[in-house]
Write an enzyme that holds these catalytic residues in place. Structure first.
Site, PDB file in Angstrom:
ATOM      1  N   GLU A  18       0.868  -1.195   0.000  1.00 14.72           N
ATOM      2  CA  GLU A  18       0.000   0.000   0.000  1.00 14.72           C
ATOM      3  C   GLU A  18       0.891   1.226   0.000  1.00 14.72           C
ATOM      4  O   GLU A  18       1.679   1.418   0.923  1.00 14.72           O
ATOM      5  CB  GLU A  18      -0.945  -0.052   1.199  1.00 14.72           C
ATOM      6  CG  GLU A  18      -1.861  -1.278   1.183  1.00 14.72           C
ATOM      7  CD  GLU A  18      -2.545  -1.507  -0.169  1.00 14.72           C
ATOM      8  OE1 GLU A  18      -2.878  -0.524  -0.858  1.00 14.72           O
ATOM      9  OE2 GLU A  18      -2.725  -2.676  -0.563  1.00 14.72           O
ATOM     10  N   CYS A  67      -1.068   9.508   4.098  1.00 14.23           N
ATOM     11  CA  CYS A  67      -1.137   9.104   2.689  1.00 14.23           C
ATOM     12  C   CYS A  67      -2.424   9.617   2.073  1.00 14.23           C
ATOM     13  O   CYS A  67      -2.518   9.784   0.870  1.00 14.23           O
ATOM     14  CB  CYS A  67      -1.032   7.598   2.573  1.00 14.23           C
ATOM     15  SG  CYS A  67      -2.214   6.764   3.596  1.00 14.23           S
TER      16      CYS A  67
END
Ligand code: NAD
Length: 521
Positions: free
Chosen positions: A288, A322
């Site tokens: 990820e 993020c």
């Protein structure tokens, strides 16, 4: 099976209440008295040192040592994998109920120590109080969610069957894997990435990020205390550049759980694909990665709500999420109003300063490298856009990695500050002439993690629902703050493998399925 309440997310602590403030100040004081200690590597339940130490400091005050953690070498990694393999033999046979109980017990311990762990996050990352507390709450949510999902995965699966056969279908663990989390959520993401594979019977070697090994050790200690047997989780802090490749390429490693930057994730993805001599499986990889998350403001939008969402998404944890908003794509008809609003709300809400104070909303960025890199982007931005806001850094913070929140408007869609992940408090505002153009710019990115659309036009929202290329899309709300069990989190494109943390499918990344048909007549 024992009974359990349905999943609900952990309530947050309100620090505007004097009693909560007092308790947090006491927790900070307690943690301050514990700074500067040393922590070991742990393999198969045994503590060891290596003679080399990773220094972890407070980014707001880099001469304040948070702690030193023993640095694992290649031979420690070999031993940790062997310990993980040995522990797998019995852990895979533990009942789902038994394994899930370790997660539920850990959630309980985190609840009891919420403020102390928040205080460690404040010191090791300069998080604001509410950001730190929110992260511990998210760790609790991951444990409560994955524990329940693991019990569910243990239930019989309905399949069609032949009249003369009994069919059986079950999910089984893979083996020993490498867990490599990032520094930005070193409590929540580390816990989720470790305890999800463990919940379904795998064992792991866990390498915390080099900037946050102390909170990593604290979490590891609680995993042990909650009942993870020796060898099920092996704690191997180290330099990613030195031991990362071995953790990925080793023939006995069955899966890799990675969250971090795109370049490192791509490297891991490529290297894990190569079958090594003696390797008897194809490795699973969850990777990820980064984002360049955008908020679209259409001319039909509630501008005040959009401004609020942008400001919250851009500056929380100094833009080091993020999911943080780093691009704003605004329709020309409301452009001036949005730019002025974002500047005004930023000025009103942002206070740069140390997390420990309990007053600041934007703390220091993580380390000297990020400090230099973000300042370089601010410099690049000065020739790419029009500077409309730059925050102040109060006197007395010299030496800390504080960066002034910075907003550029009139940024061309192809500008570097509009395309590259900066991972700091820098916002690029792009003017668009239509919703078509907004969606086109939104999707013209190698990343596809999160994004929001502010519009009061159902047809436009429905177009975005279908066409926006992100894993987490929000309408008329901020693009940060995904909640476990509510907004399963992961991106698409080069933002990663879309493993969807906190979702109904996440555990499937760490099991294989076996189908058994038995002839009975
Ligand atoms: P990073 O890639 O620098 O480091 C992540 C981890 O990888 C660390 O533990 C590091 O030590 C290790 N590592 C470094 N080199 C390695 C190698 N060659 N092999 C194996 N491991 C290695 O990322 P970071 O700076 O810790 O985290 C920030 C990044 O993470 C940002 O790009 C952010 O967007 C991303 N992120 C993504 C998500 C998500 O869910 N998509 C969540 C949080 C953070």
């Amino acid at each position: 099976m024992s009974m359990r309440a349905p999943f609900t997310t952990e309530p947050s602590i309100d620090f505007s209440q004097p009693a909560n403030r007092t308790a947090m100040l006491a927790a900070l004081k307690d943690v301050e008295s514990q700074l500067g200690q040393r922590y070991p590597i742990v393999i198969g339940g045994e503590r060891r040192e290596s003679g080399q130490w990773i220094r972890s400091v407070n980014p707001g005050k880099p001469d304040q040592l948070v702690g030193e953690v023993a640095k694992a070498s290649a031979s420690d990694i070999e031993d940790a994998i062997a310990a993980g393999e040995a522990a797998f033999a019995s852990w895979r046979k533990m009942s789902a109920e038994g394994r899930a109980s370790v997660l539920f017990r850990m959630a309980g311990l985190l609840r009891q120590r919420k403020l102390t762990l928040s205080a460690w996050l404040v010191y090791e990352l300069d998080k604001a109080w509410d950001e730190a507390e929110g992260e511990v709450a998210e760790a609790i949510d991951f444990l409560e969610w994955y524990g329940r999902q693991a019990l569910k995965l243990d239930q019989p699966v309905e399949l069609a069957h032949l009249p003369n056969e009994i069919t059986d279908y079950r999910y089984l663990p893979l083996g020993v894997g490498s867990v490599i989390p990032p520094w930005n959520f070193p409590c929540a993401i580390l816990t989720g990435m470790t305890m999800a594979p463990v919940a379904v019977g795998n064992t792991v070697i866990l390498k915390p990020a080099s900037n946050t090994p102390v909170i990593g050790y604290k979490m590891f200690e609680i995993m042990e205390e909650a009942g993870a047997p020796a060898g099920v989780i092996n704690f191997v802090p180290g330099d990613g550049g030195e031991i990362g490749d071995l953790m990925v390429e080793h023939a006995k490693i069955r899966f890799i759980a990675f969250t971090g930057s795109k370049p490192v994730g791509v490297r891991i993805f490529e290297r894990a694909a190569k079958v090594q001599p003696g390797q008897r499986w194809l490795k699973r990889v969850t990777a990820e990665l980064g984002g360049k998350d955008a908020i679209i403001v259409d001319k039909s939008a509630d501008v005040a709500a959009a401004v609020e969402g942008i400001v919250t998404s851009a500056w929380g944890f100094q833009g080091q999420k993020c999911s943080a908003c780093s691009r704003v794509l605004v329709h020309a008809d409301v452009y001036d109003e949005v730019v002025a609003g974002v500047v005004e709300r930023t000025r009103a809400l942002v206070t740069v300063g140390p997390g420990v104070s309990g007053e600041a909303t934007v703390g220091a960025v993580v380390d000297a490298n990020q400090y230099e890199s973000i300042r370089n982007y601010i410099e690049i931005g000065s020739s790419e856009g029009r500077l409309v806001y730059q925050g102040e850094i109060p006197a007395g913070l010299e030496g800390g990695y504080y960066i002034p929140p910075t907003i550029y408007a009139d940024v061309p869609r192809t500008a570097r500050i509009a395309c590259e992940e900066i991972f700091g408090p820098v916002l690029a505002i792009v003017k668009v002439e239509s919703f078509d153009e907004a969606l086109d710019v939104f999707n013209d990115s190698e990343y596809g993690l999160t994004g929001s659309v502010y519009a009061n036009d159902r047809a436009l929202l429905e177009r975005a629902r279908d066409e926006a290329e992100v894993g987490n899309l929000y309408f008329n709300r901020k693009c940060t703050g995904a909640m476990v069990g509510i907004h399963p989190f992961a991106g698409i494109k080069l933002s990663g493998t879309n493993s969807k943390a906190g979702g109904p499918d996440y555990l499937h990344n760490y099991v294989y399925a076996k189908a058994i048909g038995e002839r009975v007549q």
